[in-house]
Design an enzyme around this catalytic site. Structure first.
Site, mmCIF file in Angstrom:
data_model
loop_
_atom_site.group_PDB
_atom_site.id
_atom_site.type_symbol
_atom_site.label_atom_id
_atom_site.label_comp_id
_atom_site.label_asym_id
_atom_site.label_seq_id
_atom_site.Cartn_x
_atom_site.Cartn_y
_atom_site.Cartn_z
ATOM 1 C CG ASP A 33 -20.217 -13.340 57.041
ATOM 2 O OD1 ASP A 33 -19.209 -13.700 57.159
ATOM 3 O OD2 ASP A 33 -20.640 -12.581 56.149
ATOM 4 C CB SER A 34 -17.058 -17.348 59.266
ATOM 5 O OG SER A 34 -16.736 -16.889 60.683
ATOM 6 C CG ASP B 265 -18.897 -10.533 59.666
ATOM 7 O OD1 ASP B 265 -18.154 -9.305 59.417
ATOM 8 O OD2 ASP B 265 -18.450 -11.586 59.443
ATOM 9 C CE LYS C 143 -15.811 -8.547 59.365
ATOM 10 N NZ LYS C 143 -15.987 -9.129 58.027
ATOM 11 C CD GLU D 274 -17.350 -9.633 52.880
ATOM 12 O OE1 GLU D 274 -17.521 -9.832 51.793
ATOM 13 O OE2 GLU D 274 -17.405 -10.802 53.972
ATOM 14 C CD GLU E 210 -10.792 -13.008 54.311
ATOM 15 O OE1 GLU E 210 -10.836 -14.102 54.412
ATOM 16 O OE2 GLU E 210 -11.724 -12.354 54.624
#
Length: 263
Positions: free
Chosen positions: A44-45, A83, A112, A114, A181
């Site tokens: 999602d960067s 993501d 993925k 978070e 991270e």
């Protein structure tokens, strides 16, 4: 060789570092896997490096599904992870499953998510229903406002203990991989040794099972502030392919990340 979850686990067990990079389109997918990248993360960067936003928070499921499809269309051997964007999995596990299924249908091999303990039930729900999950702890960009910015996590004894507990809980919940991270290298090493699934580090030292960087950061073309853990592999490279091969070689040989990239 086609990379699978089983082959990545074998790499972890045999001490062969996993080289990963973010990827958002078909052209780069072909180039990266041709240069030896094992894992392509459709991150999602993209909200920052592709869309020009200040954070990842506005990235939609439609954005993620589109870019995942582009990457998967061109990828023939790399493992593709996508993501889950902000708001797509936090509400309830059933909604998370529907959105994860969209990404797998688009071609992802894994999603993925978070979050630590708060996401363990969701990780379990997805894993039990056939969705491979990579959990993500430490600095979590989707929680940037709650964390007070992009800051190193796990620096205090209390924070380190919490992250160790979260890693164990997420593995027990069924997470098949763990992304760490922006945490101290010693803590990342302790976490990696305490669990049996691969760990992928970004700003987490050299002891993780593998490393990932944002593609545009390692090519030195993102105009934003460069994090300490980033290295510009285009410096001295003949072309982009050469830069990516240098990155893969340095990850595989343990040269990158060095002490200067580690908290």
């Amino acid at each position: 060789m086609m990379q699978t979850l089983a082959s990545l686990l074998r790499m972890r067990e045999e001490g062969i570092p996993i080289a990963a990079l973010t990827c958002y389109d078909a052209s780069f997918a072909a180039l990266l896997e041709g240069a030896g990248v094992d894992l392509l993360l459709v991150g999602d960067s993209l909200g920052m490096v592709i869309q020009g936003k200040e954070t990842t928070l506005s990235v939609s499921m439609e954005d993620m599904a589109y870019h995942t499809k582009c990457v998967a269309q061109s990828s023939k051997s790399a493992f593709v992870m996508a993501d889950m964007p902000f708001g797509s999995y936090q509400e309830n596990a059933q909604k998370a499953f529907s959105h994860a299924a969209m990404l797998l249908s688009a071609g992802a091999h894994m999603v993925k998510i978070e979050g630590g303990l708060a996401m363990s039930d969701t990780v379990r729900f997805l894993s039990e229903r056939g969705i491979p999950v990579c959990a993500h702890i430490g600095l979590m960009p989707q929680s940037v406002h709650r964390l007070g910015g992009y800051r190193v996590q796990g620096k205090t004894e209390e924070e380190a203990k919490r992250l160790l507990g979260e890693a164990a809980a997420l593995e027990q919940a069924g997470a098949a991989m763990l992304l760490l991270e922006a945490i101290p290298g010693e803590l990342a090493e302790e976490i990696t040794e305490s669990i049996s699934i691969p760990t992928i580090g970004i700003g987490a030292g050299s002891a993780c099972s593998g490393q990932v960087l944002v593609l545009y950061d390692m090519l030195g073309i993102y105009p934003g502030k460069q994090a300490k853990f980033v290295k510009n592999f285009m410096a001295g490279a003949s072309d982009i392919g050469d830069a990516v091969r240098r990155y893969v070689d340095e990850v595989k040989s343990g040269v990158f990340p060095g002490p200067e990239h580690t908290f």
